[in-house]
Design a protein around this motif. Sequence first.
Motif: not given
Lengths: 310, 289
Positions: B239-265
């Motif tokens: 499911a698309a939910e901001w917290g879930v998205q950030i959890a999915e982004a956590k292993n890509f924080m330095s390589t793909a910052w956009w995965m977490g930044v936009f849900p966070g925003l």
Amino acid sequence: MPEFIARRLVQLIPTLIFILVVVFVLVRLLPGDPASAVLGDRALDADVERINRELGLDRSIPVQFWVFVKSFLTGDLGNSISLRIPVTQLIADRLPITMLLTLMAAAIALIIAIPLAFVAALRRERLPDTLIRGGFQVGLSMPVFYIGLVLLTVFGANLRWFPVGGYGDTFPEHLYHLFLPAVTLALSLSAILMRNLRAAIIEVLDADYVTFARSKGLRTRLILFRHILRNALISTLALFGLSIGTLLGGAVITETVFAIPGAGRLMVDSIYGRDYPVVQGLTVTLAVVVSITFLLTDLLQAWLDPRVTK
Amino acid sequence: MSESAQPEAADAARRSVRLPRPGHLPLPFIGGALILGLSVFVAAFPGLFAPYDPLAFDYNAVLQGPSAAHPFGTDNFGRDVLSRVIHAYTIDMQIAIFATIFPFVFGTAVGALVGYAGGIAETIFGRVVDAVITFPFLVLVIAIVSVLGPGLGNMYIAVGLVGWVFYARITAAEVRVQKRLDYADAGRAMGYTHARIIFRHLLPNAITPAIVYWMTDMALAILLGSSLGYLGLGAQPPAAEWGVQIAEAKNFMSTAWWMGVFPGLAIVVTGLGFSLLGDGLAELLRTRR
């Protein structure tokens, strides 16, 4: 004062009973029996029976409650299902880490909040005030886990100033490992403290005794620290006590993000592992920590400001 | 000076009965209402805004940075981050409302009754409040969710069990003040029932702080919902939910910052919307009094 202490101690008793009742009811509300939750669907009847006996679930509800209360009074919370060690020992190992993290976060929050609150209060309604308050408003809307991930990535993974997880072996190492998590936890608390301190400082600034101190010709800096800060901090203290629950909740998330083996992390792990004795013991323990903190901040406040005891 | 102030005050009093014209609305109120109005619209019709299917994998476009085709980039499954952020509005705005509506309604009602009754009811209620606030809120909610099982429905139950206390406390304090005022005595003198005095007369005058707190609480609900989503105890992937998205982004924080930044925003902007609206409402309702 002794009367006040006695009254607060007596008030603690119904609170503790209530905590125990809530957690007891919560665990009994479990859909299905915990034994099959632990063992899975294909458990043998004999195993289910054994687990139920181990957890004391084959006895009547009043007896269960009595056993439950007695277990907390004697400090014997049973064994962890997944780790197979006593829950009391597990909590004794993990809780100090969380307490250290919380204390560091509280200290960092104060270090951030006090100077900024002064600047905002003394430059009221002007640019610095607006900037500081706006910044904190944004900070308050930020999820703790995201702040943690960003700090971890920038200062841990990329700049390598701080470790990316773990807890270290010696006390200085503990402090070093806990620094980033503590900052993460401190940011939202500092926003709340800053807002309160700013209001308190503004109120004190207009108080008669400050005008009097000024008219006596005392140096501004002396007035700021001796008179204003002290009085503003008293009201902040109460807020501090009330924030401990939020801090411990935040610790659950920060410890998960930073992989710190504290009580919060233990809570999350035990939930994934359906380790009910641990969840139950931890919930009660954390609630007790909070009520003791309430008691301590109340007493401290009464000691600083005797009017509170009335 | 005092003569000219007189009609001005009367004028202000007359104007305060009507709703202020849009130009006179507090700035935070306008800002907050704009942000949230837009958020609700996006939440209701995500399909109008999202360029892609939020769940569709595209292995030809994995972990791509922001571009014209994917303004917020793509995630590790090639899903369009913008579309996921947009579709998450539906879940997260729903969390804001569903997690708080029961506490608001039930809590204000209990608070009004307790504040009006006073005496023993208030003493007992005080003890309940003391006990509930000793449970770290998040810890208690996690504990309840752990018993009921992960998922949003159970999160609503957990928050509902605890959250009403705060509304009740706020409303009780306000009703306690209101019931001593003359108009409450007048109601009693007219022989109105207690229920009528409480819900028709006292509550409308006492509900402002609860409404203002409601706004803050909705922002807190989104933070809580996304935190649970992050921990794997709230909305469940994919499911698309901001917290879930950030959890999915956590292993890509330095390589793909956009995965977490936009849900966070998205979380920050929505939270800001609620606190602005809360501040604005407080200002608006204060001047109306």
